[in-house]
Design a protein around this motif. Structure first.
Motif, PDB file in Angstrom:
ATOM      1  N   ASP A   6     -14.686  41.210  -2.537  1.00  0.00           N
ATOM      2  CA  ASP A   6     -13.441  41.425  -1.731  1.00  0.00           C
ATOM      3  C   ASP A   6     -14.233  40.966  -0.138  1.00  0.00           C
ATOM      4  O   ASP A   6     -15.343  40.980   0.182  1.00  0.00           O
ATOM      5  CB  ASP A   6     -13.033  42.692  -1.676  1.00  0.00           C
ATOM      6  CG  ASP A   6     -11.441  42.786  -1.800  1.00  0.00           C
ATOM      7  OD1 ASP A   6     -10.956  41.974  -1.221  1.00  0.00           O
ATOM      8  OD2 ASP A   6     -10.874  43.920  -2.319  1.00  0.00           O
ATOM      9  N   GLY A   7     -12.841  40.953   0.589  1.00  0.00           N
ATOM     10  CA  GLY A   7     -13.250  40.869   2.093  1.00  0.00           C
ATOM     11  C   GLY A   7     -13.449  42.128   2.769  1.00  0.00           C
ATOM     12  O   GLY A   7     -13.675  43.375   2.091  1.00  0.00           O
ATOM     13  N   PRO A   8     -13.571  42.442   3.857  1.00  0.00           N
ATOM     14  CA  PRO A   8     -14.000  43.305   4.862  1.00  0.00           C
ATOM     15  C   PRO A   8     -12.906  44.509   4.532  1.00  0.00           C
ATOM     16  O   PRO A   8     -11.691  44.213   4.470  1.00  0.00           O
ATOM     17  CB  PRO A   8     -14.229  43.191   6.150  1.00  0.00           C
ATOM     18  CG  PRO A   8     -14.114  41.921   6.184  1.00  0.00           C
ATOM     19  CD  PRO A   8     -13.649  41.360   4.948  1.00  0.00           C
ATOM     20  N   ASP A   9     -13.211  45.962   4.649  1.00  0.00           N
ATOM     21  CA  ASP A   9     -12.061  46.903   4.358  1.00  0.00           C
ATOM     22  C   ASP A   9     -12.432  47.977   5.180  1.00  0.00           C
ATOM     23  O   ASP A   9     -13.120  48.769   4.992  1.00  0.00           O
ATOM     24  CB  ASP A   9     -12.031  47.167   2.864  1.00  0.00           C
ATOM     25  CG  ASP A   9     -10.935  48.148   2.479  1.00  0.00           C
ATOM     26  OD1 ASP A   9     -10.046  48.379   3.155  1.00  0.00           O
ATOM     27  OD2 ASP A   9     -10.959  48.933   1.433  1.00  0.00           O
ATOM     28  N   TRP A  48     -14.011  39.613  15.013  1.00  0.00           N
ATOM     29  CA  TRP A  48     -13.962  38.829  13.740  1.00  0.00           C
ATOM     30  C   TRP A  48     -14.667  39.789  12.494  1.00  0.00           C
ATOM     31  O   TRP A  48     -15.475  40.450  12.642  1.00  0.00           O
ATOM     32  CB  TRP A  48     -14.951  37.514  13.786  1.00  0.00           C
ATOM     33  CG  TRP A  48     -15.124  36.827  12.628  1.00  0.00           C
ATOM     34  CD1 TRP A  48     -14.130  35.615  12.300  1.00  0.00           C
ATOM     35  CD2 TRP A  48     -15.994  36.563  11.459  1.00  0.00           C
ATOM     36  NE1 TRP A  48     -14.208  34.916  11.305  1.00  0.00           N
ATOM     37  CE2 TRP A  48     -15.489  35.760  10.704  1.00  0.00           C
ATOM     38  CE3 TRP A  48     -16.999  37.434  11.133  1.00  0.00           C
ATOM     39  CZ2 TRP A  48     -16.114  35.484   9.258  1.00  0.00           C
ATOM     40  CZ3 TRP A  48     -17.529  37.433   9.916  1.00  0.00           C
ATOM     41  CH2 TRP A  48     -17.189  36.269   9.304  1.00  0.00           C
ATOM     42  N   ALA A  49     -14.222  39.558  11.649  1.00  0.00           N
ATOM     43  CA  ALA A  49     -14.639  39.961  10.197  1.00  0.00           C
ATOM     44  C   ALA A  49     -14.585  39.281   9.146  1.00  0.00           C
ATOM     45  O   ALA A  49     -13.690  38.373   9.049  1.00  0.00           O
ATOM     46  CB  ALA A  49     -13.882  41.395  10.143  1.00  0.00           C
ATOM     47  N   GLY A  56     -11.870  37.171   7.107  1.00  0.00           N
ATOM     48  CA  GLY A  56     -10.931  38.392   6.565  1.00  0.00           C
ATOM     49  C   GLY A  56      -9.404  38.061   6.641  1.00  0.00           C
ATOM     50  O   GLY A  56      -9.076  37.373   7.608  1.00  0.00           O
ATOM     51  N   ASP A  57      -8.745  38.501   5.643  1.00  0.00           N
ATOM     52  CA  ASP A  57      -7.263  38.286   5.518  1.00  0.00           C
ATOM     53  C   ASP A  57      -6.473  38.792   7.063  1.00  0.00           C
ATOM     54  O   ASP A  57      -5.472  38.119   7.486  1.00  0.00           O
ATOM     55  CB  ASP A  57      -6.540  38.904   4.753  1.00  0.00           C
ATOM     56  CG  ASP A  57      -6.934  38.154   3.273  1.00  0.00           C
ATOM     57  OD1 ASP A  57      -7.647  36.966   3.471  1.00  0.00           O
ATOM     58  OD2 ASP A  57      -7.007  39.095   2.278  1.00  0.00           O
ATOM     59  N   ASP A  58      -7.093  39.631   7.534  1.00  0.00           N
ATOM     60  CA  ASP A  58      -6.269  40.421   8.810  1.00  0.00           C
ATOM     61  C   ASP A  58      -6.836  39.922  10.027  1.00  0.00           C
ATOM     62  O   ASP A  58      -6.592  40.619  11.133  1.00  0.00           O
ATOM     63  CB  ASP A  58      -6.304  41.988   8.458  1.00  0.00           C
ATOM     64  CG  ASP A  58      -7.500  42.601   8.429  1.00  0.00           C
ATOM     65  OD1 ASP A  58      -8.587  41.713   8.706  1.00  0.00           O
ATOM     66  OD2 ASP A  58      -7.661  43.890   8.508  1.00  0.00           O
TER      67      ASP A  58
END
Lengths: 229, 229
Positions: free
Chosen positions: A172-175, A185-186, B201-203
């Protein structure tokens, strides 16, 4: 449908429960994308007990994991004594770069198998070695001569049943726990296996071509890119 | 000159003795080229004793290995009880394709560290996290805000002394026991880490640039190519 993996006292997660996966295909996926398993055997007793760990070549064969045990004296003893060993396989799929160090993480697929290894019998050893060889370098088996009786006798293969295993996946992406600065940026830096140009052995005469199995193995390894949800 | 690694009953090889390396820089080399260690902790007693194994982010800090233990309840217990754990790091460097399946092998660097983990104290935790973060994504630490007090309290870092460790290295071409058909190719397929394009990341709002640490981390990982003798 295959039966799900049972959750036992040994395989139940106490943290990050949402990462626990119990479907058998997920277990197969991890084992099929790794060339090496770390096998841990308990040595010593009581307070002195410690885990001895060895990396061994591994390949899944149906509902068992084959382990190439030629260096595994401890493994052989575990098999003889009916003791449980732990085989762990981790595929590192990415660095998760969050907006905070705290939330930064890794994407990975990890399988931990608990079981009593069984020594593969002499009459099944060649077939088991073939599975291992075909997992590592598909097609190589048919390019070279068959193992001799002496070679088979000098090789130990163990079979670990896939009856009790835990599978943990982060894909998954960062959370982040809290809303963070959206100007930072993430994301994820995906990792997989890079394969270099084949390096011909020093004693191979000039003109001997690289066989088909070698680029095919390279292409296969390079195709093992990370999954994403 | 650093002191060589002592060979103990736990670290002495019984097979492939020529692959045992006892110089400390070789140990550092393995630990510095891995992002994850497999930590094994013995659970249970007597015949029921089994190794629980977890992959954890790791980074060397001088003569100790830092372990990011947030998922490591077992690790914390080992530290509290003064029990020895086993941290294993393997860097897979290549598939060794010999002229026989029997002589085929892998190139790898493997370190197995035995030690009692120590919980990093509160006042040293931020510095230890910085070492871990800088090992994984160098430069990222300074691009993001510092961890909060609450985040530090929720993070567990363990320090494993590098006093007792075995290092095993195979970094060579194929080596057959018997003279084999010189018309058959043999060699090595080198393996290392491939890094894909960063996945935002999506956000993350459009226009937020990928920071310098990310391509730098990618370049560094991609530069970790296999050693050869």
């Amino acid at each position: 449908m295959s039966t799900p993996l049972p959750v036992t006292d040994r395989t139940r997660f106490t943290r990050y429960r949402e990462r626990q996966v119990t479907d058998r295909p997920a277990l197969y996926d991890v084992l099929d994308h790794a060339l090496v398993a770390h096998v841990a055997v308990v040595r010593g007793e009581g307070e002195q007990a410690v885990a001895a760990v060895l990396p061994v070549a591994s390949a899944r064969d149906g509902d068992s994991l084959l382990l190439h045990g030629s260096t595994g004296a401890g493994l052989l003893r575990a098999a003889a004594e009916g003791r449980t060993v732990t085989a762990t396989v981790t595929v590192l799929d990415g660095l998760v770069v969050a907006r905070t160090v705290f939330d930064s993480s890794m994407n990975y697929r990890c399988a931990v198998v608990f079981g009593v290894p069984v020594v593969v019998a002499d009459d099944e050893k060649e077939a088991a070695l073939r599975v291992l060889s075909e997992h590592l370098v598909p097609g190589r088996w048919d390019e070279v001569r068959r193992p001799t009786r002496r070679e088979l006798a000098a090789t130990l293969v163990l079979r670990l049943p896939l009856d009790e295993a835990s599978v943990k996946v982060r894909a998954d992406g960062p959370d982040e726990d809290e809303p963070e600065d959206r100007g930072v940026w993430a994301g994820v830096l995906p990792l997989h296996t890079a394969v270099g140009a084949p390096r011909t052995g020093d004693d191979v005469p000039a003109g001997v071509p690289v066989p088909a199995s070698v680029p095919a193995a390279a292409d296969r390894l390079a195709s093992w890119t990370p999954p994403y949800r």
